[in-house]
Design a protein around this motif. Structure first.
Motif, PDB file in Angstrom:
ATOM      1  N   GLU A  77       0.831  -1.200   0.000  1.00 22.38           N
ATOM      2  CA  GLU A  77       0.000   0.000   0.000  1.00 22.38           C
ATOM      3  C   GLU A  77       0.866   1.251   0.000  1.00 22.38           C
ATOM      4  N   ILE A  78       0.250   2.386  -0.388  1.00 22.17           N
ATOM      5  CA  ILE A  78       0.927   3.683  -0.396  1.00 22.17           C
ATOM      6  C   ILE A  78      -0.030   4.740   0.134  1.00 22.17           C
ATOM      7  N   ASN A  79       0.475   5.601   1.001  1.00 25.52           N
ATOM      8  CA  ASN A  79      -0.239   6.814   1.401  1.00 25.52           C
ATOM      9  C   ASN A  79       0.175   7.911   0.429  1.00 25.52           C
ATOM     10  N   ARG A  80      -0.767   8.436  -0.351  1.00 25.43           N
ATOM     11  CA  ARG A  80      -0.426   9.376  -1.414  1.00 25.43           C
ATOM     12  C   ARG A  80      -0.521  10.839  -0.994  1.00 25.43           C
ATOM     13  N   ILE A  81      -0.823  11.123   0.263  1.00 23.90           N
ATOM     14  CA  ILE A  81      -0.854  12.520   0.703  1.00 23.90           C
ATOM     15  C   ILE A  81       0.524  12.899   1.211  1.00 23.90           C
TER      16      ILE A  81
END
Length: 585
Positions: A227-231
């Protein structure tokens, strides 16, 4: 595919699409692409030649189409049982064309496996750029490509996983307006040496925090693979709870927009378009809403949630009983959003951030621990945290710096064009492109955020703020939230410095071009024509900038050749050299 191999192609797209355009095309297999081009050629044969046209005969085009069919049909399949999917095609005004293909297995796209094909203007040669990511045949042959789960089930499972991680159910408050809906699509995702059939699942939400995440859910087991946090690689903010509603009949002014005034943080008086609202038995209220263009610019107060039907965004607009506004943070956010919009519109003809006239929303006065002294693009709107002041170790303001606002809003342009993944080198390129365009818009210097009192980066001197300036200084970090998604804010110093050197070399070469302006044009062409794949590396960016140099309109062939050489030299200076035969170093 061997680098530098040249394939013949027809000019059929040049005939059919003579004006600059960038089309989002359906995913098609390579052999289907050939059939589509053949059908387009038949349609072109029925179109009469325009006055003053080059006079190419249909017979000549048919011969080119035959060569094109042979070339595309000869593309070696990336895998046994594999094919290519057409992700994007663009054709410039002078006839240069680019195609972005993604490798697929049994019709399912393979994550991170892209191939770019470029045809220079006036040429019939199609030149491969880059290579598809290779997966072992054994991994693919053992893969069950029939999912056990549905898209909805994958979304529900990822929501449950994030709820455990963030400490509360994932969703949006009724007051939060049109937060984009979740979506999921099948991909083949290799992780830890194992190929998975997975749902690439995107979730944007406001509860329990402001979030923009993408996760890969195993389509058979439902387990989270990655997963990736894009903020911006940071923690998000807690959404405000709903309270109250606006009662009484209201009417929003539809006539000529009034002009408002206000001072921003730096004390300069500024003017801007506003809107007025009249409620029965109440005085007229003026709001920071500019509807004078197809894309409205709206500035909202995050401290004041609203359930009113007249507030579809879920919050009250910044308002005043007079045409003057005393909220400096709101004035800065409103004015700078307009300036960024007009930059992209006037310089490049772009219709708002998505090129489809989306409204630009700015939420100000977010007072939470993780958002103080920050400004972020969330995937659908701008959010500005409260500033704590330089004396307290923070910033003096968050919406006052044009380059900071331009940086964040350019993340939106990147999102709607090349879609660079926010981790590793592609994430650093995402950051760098925002810094580059911010430096073009705010041309006083090469620093980012200096007007907030807390500058954070310098394209001219990355080391000033602890960034590497060349590949010899590259910082290899784990790709996780704790380490800035692999150092996206750290290693962006390398392409940043290459961009600065590009502008400097253009100015010093004295061949009729301005460095900073040309750098902006190159970067926008790179975005508009999607010359990068979502998982592009620094090397891919170097190659794409060289291709962009051949795409600039209004330049002579000699200028384009000189520009490409200067771009190559700038990237060579930061340790990123020639990997293809795009140019001789």
């Amino acid at each position: 595919m061997r680098r530098g191999r040249r394939l013949m192609t027809s000019n059929v797209l040049e005939v059919l699409m003579p004006q600059p355009r960038s089309a989002n095309l359906p995913l098609l297999g390579a052999r289907t692409i050939v059939a589509v081009l053949a059908l387009l050629l038949l349609a072109a044969a029925a179109v009469p030649a325009a006055p003053g046209s080059s006079g190419r005969s249909v017979g000549a085009e048919s011969a080119s189409a035959a060569a094109d069919e042979a070339a595309l049909g000869a593309l070696p399949a990336p895998y046994s049982g594999g094919d290519y999917l057409l992700v994007h095609a663009s054709v410039g005004v002078e006839g240069a064309a680019s195609y972005l293909l993604q490798a697929a297995y049994r019709g399912i796209p393979i994550y991170g496996s892209y191939l770019s094909l470029d045809r220079p203007a006036g040429s019939e040669e199609l030149i491969p750029r880059g290579e598809p990511r290779a997966l072992p045949e054994a991994e693919l042959s053992a893969l069950n490509t029939t999912p056990s789960l549905t898209e909805s089930e994958a979304i529900a499972m990822y929501k449950a996983e994030l709820a455990r991680k963030l400490g509360g159910p994932i969703g949006s408050s009724p007051v939060d307006g049109d937060v984009p809906a979740p979506k999921a699509s099948l991909v083949i995702y290799s992780f830890g040496g194992i190929a998975h059939l997975a749902y690439e699942t995107e979730l944007r939400f406001t509860l329990p925090e402001l979030g923009d995440w993408v996760g890969w859910i195993d389509a058979h087991t439902g387990l989270l693979i990655d997963e990736i946090n894009r903020i911006s690689g940071m923690n998000a903010i807690a959404a405000a709870s709903a309270s109250g509603s606006t009662s009484g009949a209201t009417s929003v002014q539809a006539a000529a927009a009034p002009i408002g005034w206000g001072k921003g943080y730096n004390g300069a008086q500024q003017s801007f378009y506003i809107s007025s609202e009249k409620s029965t038995g109440k005085p007229t209220i003026y709001q920071l809403i500019d509807t004078t263009r197809p894309a409205a610019i709206k500035t909202l107060d995050f401290r004041k949630p609203s359930k009113s039907k007249t507030r579809p965004e879920g919050y009250e607009y910044i308002a005043s009983t007079a045409k003057t506004f005393a909220d400096t943070a709101a004035v800065d956010a409103h004015v700078n959003a307009k300036r960024v919009y007009l930059f992209y519109k006037n310089r490049f003809g772009r219709n708002s951030l998505d090129d489809k006239n989306m409204d630009i929303l700015s939420f100000v006065h977010i007072d939470s621990k993780t958002m103080r002294d920050n400004a972020v693009w969330t995937g659908w709107a701008m959010y500005y945290g409260e500033a704590t002041g330089l004396a307290n170790g923070g910033a003096n303001c968050t919406s006052c710096a044009l380059d900071l606002v331009a940086h964040e809003m350019t993340h939106a342009v990147t999102q709607y064009t090349v879609g660079l993944e926010y981790r590793g080198q592609s994430g650093a390129l995402n950051e760098s492109i925002s810094d580059i365009m911010a430096s073009v818009m705010d041309s006083d210097d090469w620093e980012i955020g200096e007007d907030t009192g807390a500058a954070s980066r310098s394209l001219a001197d990355p080391a000033k703020y602890g960034q590497p300036a060349s590949m010899s200084e590259y910082v290899d970090l784990p790709v996780d939230e704790k380490h800035d998604n692999g150092g996206v804010h750290v290693n962006s110093g390398i392409p940043n410095h290459a961009a600065y050197l590009t502008a400097l070399k253009i100015d010093n070469a004295d061949f009729g071009l301005k460095g900073r302006d040309t750098l902006g044009r190159l970067t926008y062409v790179l975005l508009r024509d999607r010359l990068l794949s979502p998982t592009a590396s620094f090397q891919d960016a170097r190659d794409a900038y060289i291709v962009a140099a051949s795409r600039l309109s209004g330049l002579t062939d000699a200028q384009k050749s000189k520009l490409a050489s200067l771009v190559s030299a700038a990237w060579q200076a930061v340790g990123i050299g020639n990997s293809t035969n795009l140019i001789d170093n």
